[in-house]
Write a protein that holds these residues in place. Structure first.
Motif, PDB file in Angstrom:
ATOM      1  N   LYS A  38      53.099 184.000 -73.129  1.00 34.28           N
ATOM      2  CA  LYS A  38      53.615 182.723 -73.618  1.00 34.28           C
ATOM      3  C   LYS A  38      52.558 181.624 -73.614  1.00 34.28           C
ATOM      4  O   LYS A  38      52.609 180.698 -74.432  1.00 34.28           O
ATOM      5  CB  LYS A  38      54.811 182.309 -72.757  1.00 34.28           C
ATOM      6  N   TYR A  39      51.591 181.719 -72.673  1.00 37.88           N
ATOM      7  CA  TYR A  39      50.580 180.678 -72.525  1.00 37.88           C
ATOM      8  C   TYR A  39      49.176 181.279 -72.485  1.00 37.88           C
ATOM      9  O   TYR A  39      48.972 182.371 -71.947  1.00 37.88           O
ATOM     10  CB  TYR A  39      50.793 179.906 -71.212  1.00 37.88           C
ATOM     11  N   ASP A  40      48.230 180.539 -73.036  1.00 32.30           N
ATOM     12  CA  ASP A  40      46.827 180.803 -72.780  1.00 32.30           C
ATOM     13  C   ASP A  40      46.432 179.990 -71.554  1.00 32.30           C
ATOM     14  O   ASP A  40      46.661 178.774 -71.514  1.00 32.30           O
ATOM     15  CB  ASP A  40      45.957 180.391 -73.970  1.00 32.30           C
ATOM     16  N   VAL A  41      45.869 180.639 -70.553  1.00 37.48           N
ATOM     17  CA  VAL A  41      45.562 179.984 -69.290  1.00 37.48           C
ATOM     18  C   VAL A  41      44.055 179.803 -69.152  1.00 37.48           C
ATOM     19  O   VAL A  41      43.283 180.755 -69.312  1.00 37.48           O
ATOM     20  CB  VAL A  41      46.112 180.801 -68.104  1.00 37.48           C
ATOM     21  N   ILE A  42      43.646 178.571 -68.857  1.00 39.99           N
ATOM     22  CA  ILE A  42      42.239 178.263 -68.619  1.00 39.99           C
ATOM     23  C   ILE A  42      42.107 177.864 -67.149  1.00 39.99           C
ATOM     24  O   ILE A  42      42.475 176.748 -66.769  1.00 39.99           O
ATOM     25  CB  ILE A  42      41.754 177.103 -69.501  1.00 39.99           C
ATOM     26  N   PRO A  43      41.607 178.749 -66.282  1.00 45.13           N
ATOM     27  CA  PRO A  43      41.465 178.391 -64.867  1.00 45.13           C
ATOM     28  C   PRO A  43      40.197 177.572 -64.643  1.00 45.13           C
ATOM     29  O   PRO A  43      39.088 178.007 -64.960  1.00 45.13           O
ATOM     30  CB  PRO A  43      41.387 179.744 -64.167  1.00 45.13           C
ATOM     31  N   ARG A  97      40.078 168.255 -75.710  1.00 46.19           N
ATOM     32  CA  ARG A  97      39.378 169.524 -75.739  1.00 46.19           C
ATOM     33  C   ARG A  97      38.539 169.655 -74.476  1.00 46.19           C
ATOM     34  O   ARG A  97      38.181 168.671 -73.825  1.00 46.19           O
ATOM     35  CB  ARG A  97      38.492 169.638 -76.974  1.00 46.19           C
ATOM     36  N   LEU A  98      38.240 170.891 -74.123  1.00 49.41           N
ATOM     37  CA  LEU A  98      37.430 171.180 -72.961  1.00 49.41           C
ATOM     38  C   LEU A  98      36.022 171.523 -73.435  1.00 49.41           C
ATOM     39  O   LEU A  98      35.835 172.384 -74.296  1.00 49.41           O
ATOM     40  CB  LEU A  98      38.025 172.358 -72.180  1.00 49.41           C
ATOM     41  N   ILE A  99      35.030 170.820 -72.900  1.00 43.70           N
ATOM     42  CA  ILE A  99      33.638 170.982 -73.303  1.00 43.70           C
ATOM     43  C   ILE A  99      32.834 171.479 -72.118  1.00 43.70           C
ATOM     44  O   ILE A  99      32.963 170.979 -71.001  1.00 43.70           O
ATOM     45  CB  ILE A  99      33.047 169.653 -73.811  1.00 43.70           C
ATOM     46  N   SER A 100      31.993 172.492 -72.347  1.00 41.17           N
ATOM     47  CA  SER A 100      31.110 173.016 -71.318  1.00 41.17           C
ATOM     48  C   SER A 100      29.677 172.605 -71.649  1.00 41.17           C
ATOM     49  O   SER A 100      29.226 172.747 -72.786  1.00 41.17           O
ATOM     50  CB  SER A 100      31.205 174.548 -71.260  1.00 41.17           C
ATOM     51  N   ASN A 103      22.196 173.234 -69.402  1.00 41.98           N
ATOM     52  CA  ASN A 103      20.836 173.324 -69.943  1.00 41.98           C
ATOM     53  C   ASN A 103      20.707 172.639 -71.300  1.00 41.98           C
ATOM     54  O   ASN A 103      20.019 173.116 -72.206  1.00 41.98           O
ATOM     55  CB  ASN A 103      20.408 174.798 -70.069  1.00 41.98           C
ATOM     56  N   GLY A 104      21.402 171.519 -71.444  1.00 40.70           N
ATOM     57  CA  GLY A 104      21.310 170.767 -72.687  1.00 40.70           C
ATOM     58  C   GLY A 104      22.149 171.311 -73.821  1.00 40.70           C
ATOM     59  O   GLY A 104      22.170 170.742 -74.919  1.00 40.70           O
ATOM     60  N   GLU A 105      22.844 172.425 -73.600  1.00 42.34           N
ATOM     61  CA  GLU A 105      23.676 173.016 -74.641  1.00 42.34           C
ATOM     62  C   GLU A 105      25.136 172.646 -74.420  1.00 42.34           C
ATOM     63  O   GLU A 105      25.619 172.616 -73.298  1.00 42.34           O
ATOM     64  CB  GLU A 105      23.521 174.539 -74.652  1.00 42.34           C
ATOM     65  N   ILE A 106      25.830 172.383 -75.521  1.00 44.61           N
ATOM     66  CA  ILE A 106      27.239 172.006 -75.462  1.00 44.61           C
ATOM     67  C   ILE A 106      28.070 173.098 -76.120  1.00 44.61           C
ATOM     68  O   ILE A 106      27.758 173.566 -77.216  1.00 44.61           O
ATOM     69  CB  ILE A 106      27.476 170.669 -76.182  1.00 44.61           C
ATOM     70  N   LYS A 107      29.106 173.519 -75.432  1.00 45.44           N
ATOM     71  CA  LYS A 107      29.988 174.555 -75.972  1.00 45.44           C
ATOM     72  C   LYS A 107      31.423 174.056 -75.945  1.00 45.44           C
ATOM     73  O   LYS A 107      31.908 173.577 -74.911  1.00 45.44           O
ATOM     74  CB  LYS A 107      29.872 175.839 -75.143  1.00 45.44           C
ATOM     75  N   ASP A 108      32.105 174.152 -77.076  1.00 42.06           N
ATOM     76  CA  ASP A 108      33.496 173.733 -77.187  1.00 42.06           C
ATOM     77  C   ASP A 108      34.395 174.888 -76.766  1.00 42.06           C
ATOM     78  O   ASP A 108      34.389 175.954 -77.394  1.00 42.06           O
ATOM     79  CB  ASP A 108      33.791 173.321 -78.636  1.00 42.06           C
ATOM     80  N   LEU A 109      35.153 174.704 -75.698  1.00 47.34           N
ATOM     81  CA  LEU A 109      36.048 175.748 -75.201  1.00 47.34           C
ATOM     82  C   LEU A 109      37.462 175.620 -75.759  1.00 47.34           C
ATOM     83  O   LEU A 109      38.353 176.338 -75.343  1.00 47.34           O
ATOM     84  CB  LEU A 109      36.084 175.719 -73.671  1.00 47.34           C
TER      85      LEU A 109
END
Length: 378
Positions: A38-43, A97-100, A103-109
């Motif tokens: 039912k849910y996507d879980v982001i721990p 949105r959750l951003i990671s 090392n200078g790199e940005i990743k959209d989670l």
């Protein structure tokens, strides 16, 4: 991450308080029970220094089974909530949105639909996190800013409850400045209280830093022990009575809050002078009787009072309300906990299971309440 039609739940735990490990244990239980269909879980764990990091979703990593208290370790990347624009600060957003970043790199989670904050104590349960989520326009499980702050501070909680007409026990407060200026004078506030006394950090839970005092010579040492967790200390006169708890669950829409059957804790291990951390989480010496052995009239009374306490602080989502029931049939309110212990063995889920809502269903209901709640002022 690929888009998903399921609500994405950010499961947030750990944190900067002395209840860090308790929060991790709670998260393990929710990870295990939440409906992954039912849910996507982001721990996401928060370290003791405040860093947010994506963590292992294996519940086994966060239990007390190994004999150690689990702890969130700093990861290679730090996580941020944004409005979807990489590098922006947290802001009022149409879609959070959750951003990671590492090392200078940005990743959209990906997007976050709702936060389930399984954080106990300061910087998690006290309104600070709730304020941040309000600014991010992001739904979350549990009480809002003001009610979280009131529920966290045992001093102001008593002020609110007394103003609302509840019977409270005698107490004294020692602030940080009072103690640093003149400890002897600060202790004078407790002179009118009868033994035994319970000395507590004003803003801590899970029985952290609490000392039972049976001799006034022990009082100064007990205050110092409480100050290790919080510079503000509450000294309570012991109440002769049974300790009865009641769970409250917010109603859907315009419906009234719901109250569980009342429960009563008994601690079998003679090494515990009260319901402390070890009895709660480690040695299985505590047992819950639910419904508590009370006359029907008393059971209905505490359920009404628990809902009234929930409303008095403006709570949302969930809360556990604790009372003393005296031999004269009086109810003395002890405290409200706006993010109570939430493992399947904790009292709040146990009381609801006895009332007819099982653990996984309770998780589902709390998420639904958070998603239903309007954002902003309410």
């Amino acid at each position: 991450m690929p888009a998903s039609p399921r609500p994405r739940v950010l499961l947030l735990f750990g944190g900067r308080s002395s209840e860090h490990s308790v929060s991790c244990v709670t998260a393990a239980s929710v990870m295990k029970a939440i409906d992954r269909q039912k849910y996507d879980v982001i721990p996401v764990g928060i370290t003791k220094t405040g860093q947010w990091t994506l963590v292992d979703s294996d519940p086994g990593e966060w239990t007390l089974a190994s004999g150690r208290r689990p702890e969130v370790e700093a990861g290679a990347s730090q996580l941020h909530l944004t409005d979807g624009e990489a590098g922006d600060e947290i802001s009022v957003a149409k879609e959070s949105r959750l951003i990671s970043g590492a090392n200078g790199e940005i990743k959209d989670l990906g997007r976050v639909d709702v936060v389930f904050p399984l954080l106990h104590g300061p910087f998690g349960e006290d309104g600070t996190l709730q304020g941040m989520l309000e600014l991010a326009d992001l739904p979350y499980v549990g009480a809002g800013v003001a009610s979280s702050a009131i529920g966290m501070d045992k001093h102001y909680m008593k002020v609110v409850f007394e103003a609302a007409g509840f019977q409270i026990g005698p107490y004294a407060v020692i602030t940080d400045k009072q103690w640093r200026r003149d400890p002897a004078a600060a202790l004078e506030g407790a002179n009118g209280l009868e033994l035994p006394l319970f000395v507590k950090p004003a803003r801590a839970g899970s029985s952290m830093g609490i000392t039972r005092v049976d001799d006034r010579e022990q009082l100064r040492e007990a205050v110092e022990a409480a100050r290790e967790h919080d510079p503000k200390v509450v000294i309570e006169q012991g109440i002769i009575g049974r300790e009865i708890e009641c769970g409250v669950l917010e109603g859907r829409g315009e419906q009234l809050p719901r109250a569980s059957f009342p429960g009563e804790i008994s601690v079998s291990n003679e090494g515990h002078t009260f319901y402390d951390f070890e009895a709660k989480y480690v040695d299985d010496s505590a047992a819950l009787s639910c419904p508590a052995d009370l006359p029907e009239e008393a059971q209905q009374a505490i359920r009404r009072l628990a809902v009234a306490a929930f409303d008095a602080v403006g709570a949302e989502g969930l809360a556990r309300v604790d009372f003393f029931y005296t031999s004269e049939g009086q109810w003395v309110i002890n405290e409200i906990n706006t993010m109570p212990g939430f493992t399947p063995n904790s009292m709040y889920p146990q009381m609801w299971a006895k009332t007819g809502i099982e653990y996984s269903e309770l998780i589902d209901e709390l998420i639904a309440l958070a998603l239903e709640r309007p954002l902003g002022l309410r």
